[in-house]
Motif scaffolding. Sequence first.
Motif, short mmCIF file in Angstrom:
data_model
loop_
_atom_site.label_atom_id
_atom_site.label_comp_id
_atom_site.label_asym_id
_atom_site.label_seq_id
_atom_site.Cartn_x
_atom_site.Cartn_y
_atom_site.Cartn_z
N SER A 29 30.67 -16.67 66.79
CA SER A 29 31.69 -16.63 67.77
C SER A 29 33.04 -15.91 67.20
CB SER A 29 31.99 -18.01 68.19
OG SER A 29 32.73 -18.07 69.17
N GLU A 30 33.26 -16.51 65.72
CA GLU A 30 34.65 -16.02 65.26
C GLU A 30 34.54 -14.63 65.15
OE1 GLU A 30 36.85 -16.67 60.97
OE2 GLU A 30 35.28 -18.12 61.67
N ARG A 31 33.29 -14.08 64.78
CA ARG A 31 33.19 -12.59 64.42
C ARG A 31 33.10 -11.71 65.64
NH1 ARG A 31 32.36 -15.50 60.68
NH2 ARG A 31 32.59 -14.95 58.55
N LEU A 32 32.51 -12.17 66.68
CA LEU A 32 32.68 -11.50 67.89
C LEU A 32 33.87 -11.66 68.74
CD1 LEU A 32 29.11 -12.60 69.47
CD2 LEU A 32 29.62 -10.61 68.06
N ASP A 33 34.81 -12.57 68.48
CA ASP A 33 35.93 -12.56 68.86
C ASP A 33 37.04 -11.73 68.33
OD1 ASP A 33 35.55 -14.52 70.75
OD2 ASP A 33 36.37 -16.21 69.61
N SER A 34 36.84 -11.06 67.03
CA SER A 34 37.75 -10.31 66.42
C SER A 34 37.46 -8.73 66.49
CB SER A 34 37.23 -10.56 64.70
OG SER A 34 36.13 -10.06 64.51
N LEU A 35 36.89 -8.40 67.67
CA LEU A 35 36.54 -7.10 68.02
C LEU A 35 37.54 -6.33 68.85
CD1 LEU A 35 32.66 -7.37 68.28
CD2 LEU A 35 33.76 -6.19 66.51
N SER A 36 38.58 -6.92 68.98
CA SER A 36 39.55 -6.22 69.81
C SER A 36 40.06 -4.53 69.47
CB SER A 36 40.71 -7.00 70.09
OG SER A 36 41.41 -7.25 68.91
N SER A 37 40.03 -4.41 68.15
CA SER A 37 40.38 -3.13 67.68
C SER A 37 39.52 -2.50 67.10
CB SER A 37 41.52 -3.42 66.48
OG SER A 37 41.18 -4.02 65.44
N ALA A 38 38.18 -2.90 67.43
CA ALA A 38 37.03 -2.10 66.60
C ALA A 38 36.60 -1.18 67.91
CB ALA A 38 35.78 -2.87 66.47
N LYS A 39 35.70 -0.01 67.31
CA LYS A 39 35.12 1.04 68.21
C LYS A 39 33.74 0.51 68.91
CE LYS A 39 38.22 4.57 66.40
NZ LYS A 39 37.90 5.92 65.67
N GLY A 40 33.10 -0.07 68.14
CA GLY A 40 31.52 -0.63 68.42
C GLY A 40 31.13 -1.66 67.60
N LEU A 41 29.93 -2.21 68.08
CA LEU A 41 29.44 -3.35 67.39
C LEU A 41 27.81 -2.80 67.23
CD1 LEU A 41 28.77 -6.01 66.26
CD2 LEU A 41 28.28 -6.86 68.61
N ILE A 42 27.47 -2.94 66.11
CA ILE A 42 25.86 -2.64 65.87
C ILE A 42 25.23 -3.77 65.29
CG2 ILE A 42 24.32 -1.51 64.25
CD1 ILE A 42 26.23 0.86 63.83
N VAL A 43 24.19 -4.42 66.08
CA VAL A 43 23.39 -5.34 65.72
C VAL A 43 22.15 -4.91 64.91
CG1 VAL A 43 22.39 -7.52 66.36
CG2 VAL A 43 24.55 -6.74 67.41
N ASP A 44 22.10 -5.11 63.78
CA ASP A 44 20.83 -4.83 62.94
C ASP A 44 19.49 -5.79 62.85
OD1 ASP A 44 18.84 -3.51 61.13
OD2 ASP A 44 20.20 -2.97 59.82
N LEU A 45 18.61 -5.36 63.73
CA LEU A 45 17.57 -6.72 63.81
C LEU A 45 16.27 -6.10 63.23
CD1 LEU A 45 18.04 -7.89 67.57
CD2 LEU A 45 19.08 -8.91 65.34
N ARG A 46 16.33 -5.00 62.55
CA ARG A 46 15.00 -4.39 61.97
C ARG A 46 14.02 -5.03 61.24
NH1 ARG A 46 17.85 1.04 59.80
NH2 ARG A 46 19.47 -0.24 59.37
N ASP A 47 14.58 -5.83 60.39
CA ASP A 47 13.77 -6.96 59.56
C ASP A 47 13.54 -8.12 60.18
OD1 ASP A 47 13.58 -4.69 57.58
OD2 ASP A 47 15.47 -5.37 56.46
N ASN A 48 13.64 -8.32 61.23
CA ASN A 48 13.81 -9.86 61.90
C ASN A 48 12.77 -10.09 62.93
OD1 ASN A 48 14.59 -12.04 63.32
ND2 ASN A 48 16.89 -11.68 63.44
#
Length: 484
Positions: free
Chosen positions: A275-294
Amino acid sequence: MRRRTFLQGGGVALLGVGLSARSWAADALSRQDLAGDVAILREAMKLHPGLYRYQSPQMFEGRVQRFAAEFGQAPDLAGRYLALAKLTAAIRCGHSYGNFFNQKKAVAAELFDRPTRLPFHFVWVDRAMVVTGDASGTLTRGTRVIALNGEEPAVLRDRLVGLVRSDGHNDAKRISLLEVRADDRIETFDVFQGLLAPPSKGEHRLSLVEPGGRRRELSLPAIGLKARQASMNAPEDKADAPLWQWAMRPDGIAVLTMPGWAIWDSKWDWKGWLSERLDSLSSAKGLIVDLRDNEGGADCGDPILARPIDRTWTPPTLQQRLRFRRTPASLDPYLDTWDQSFRTLGEKATPLPGGFFLRPGGEDALTIAPAGKRLPVPIAVLISPVNSSATFQFAQNLRAIGGGKLYGRPTGGNLRGINGGCFFFVRLPASGLEFDLPLVGYYPERRQPDAGLQPDVFVAPTIADIAAGRDPVLERAAGDLVRG
């Protein structure tokens, strides 16, 4: 689930076959002892909700009869385990197999702790075995193995595929399990290669083509389980340590790498961390969630799904089916589990056609409500054939809500539904073997393809990418996010 204790059971007759108190470790097992194990397996399989999803009762009966013959005639524990693997793989259920981590210690030591392993890591690119890592420094990334102990590696792979678990005819999942990526304590390829194709005199003979085209012939000593585990790409084993990684790239893209969602034994506050990290994205350009080994685990992706939506969302309905009301008392001593209520899952169930029961409460839809700050950036999720359980379902749900794009290769799992939710660990007392038995079958309302989920943007690494250390899947997703 991997460290549940064995439930001791007395000698109970099943289908008229007496079960001997003699254990798997005895000097010799009689046909009667092993026939008792087969009888237990037959009864346990009646509880499997997906047993006939990809085969008819007649087909399964023929397979059980062949299994009984192979199991009874096998000269040792390894032969019996291979017979069991062949039978469970034919069910085409990714959660039905002789789980490496649920075997008794002595059984696991005999079957899996063998000095037969290849001393490097590799993946498959089409039918090529490609080196991705070698702790000794002998082999270069991107090296192709064109002969392994005198055999084309892909031919060996073809021999092993029929022993490997997967949902339906999604063989990409089976092939992914036959890679050695240093991300599991016991690798599927290591197990079956060690049992079916061990090296002669403790050495692997290799014919190689290096990235520059040079051919080499060499022999490398086989390694054991401890050496393999020493080369794992694993985080420090602390109960409260983060299991995932977060990085902010110079281009403004945040990358959340989630190699696993098995958080049951962890004391880490993963929800607060995420939650803390998702809340920090106001100035970001995008989010990549890497699930390839999951492969999956708990539903750790739900807090991510709660961010792009502005109203409560209900996933597409999957009917939850059972095959029993209550487990037979005669079978109970051989069914190990962490939740005794699983034995009565169907007591108040509604009968369905085909011998099924509708799981009580199973019709109650899972809902995801908006939570936390709404994500101000687009999402890209990186997927692969490894994704076959909770991560497969997460990818499905992300697409359904329109929450982002999927990049990479098709997933594992199967659009026709999978089996899981609740489990028994079936203990066969004579042989000492265990196999996992899922109890809930998830069936879509409409007929679906016998396949995994296709990505929105297909990207697969080439041999040249591996040799250069490039990640084209990540870079394609990042580039698209930056460009908007």
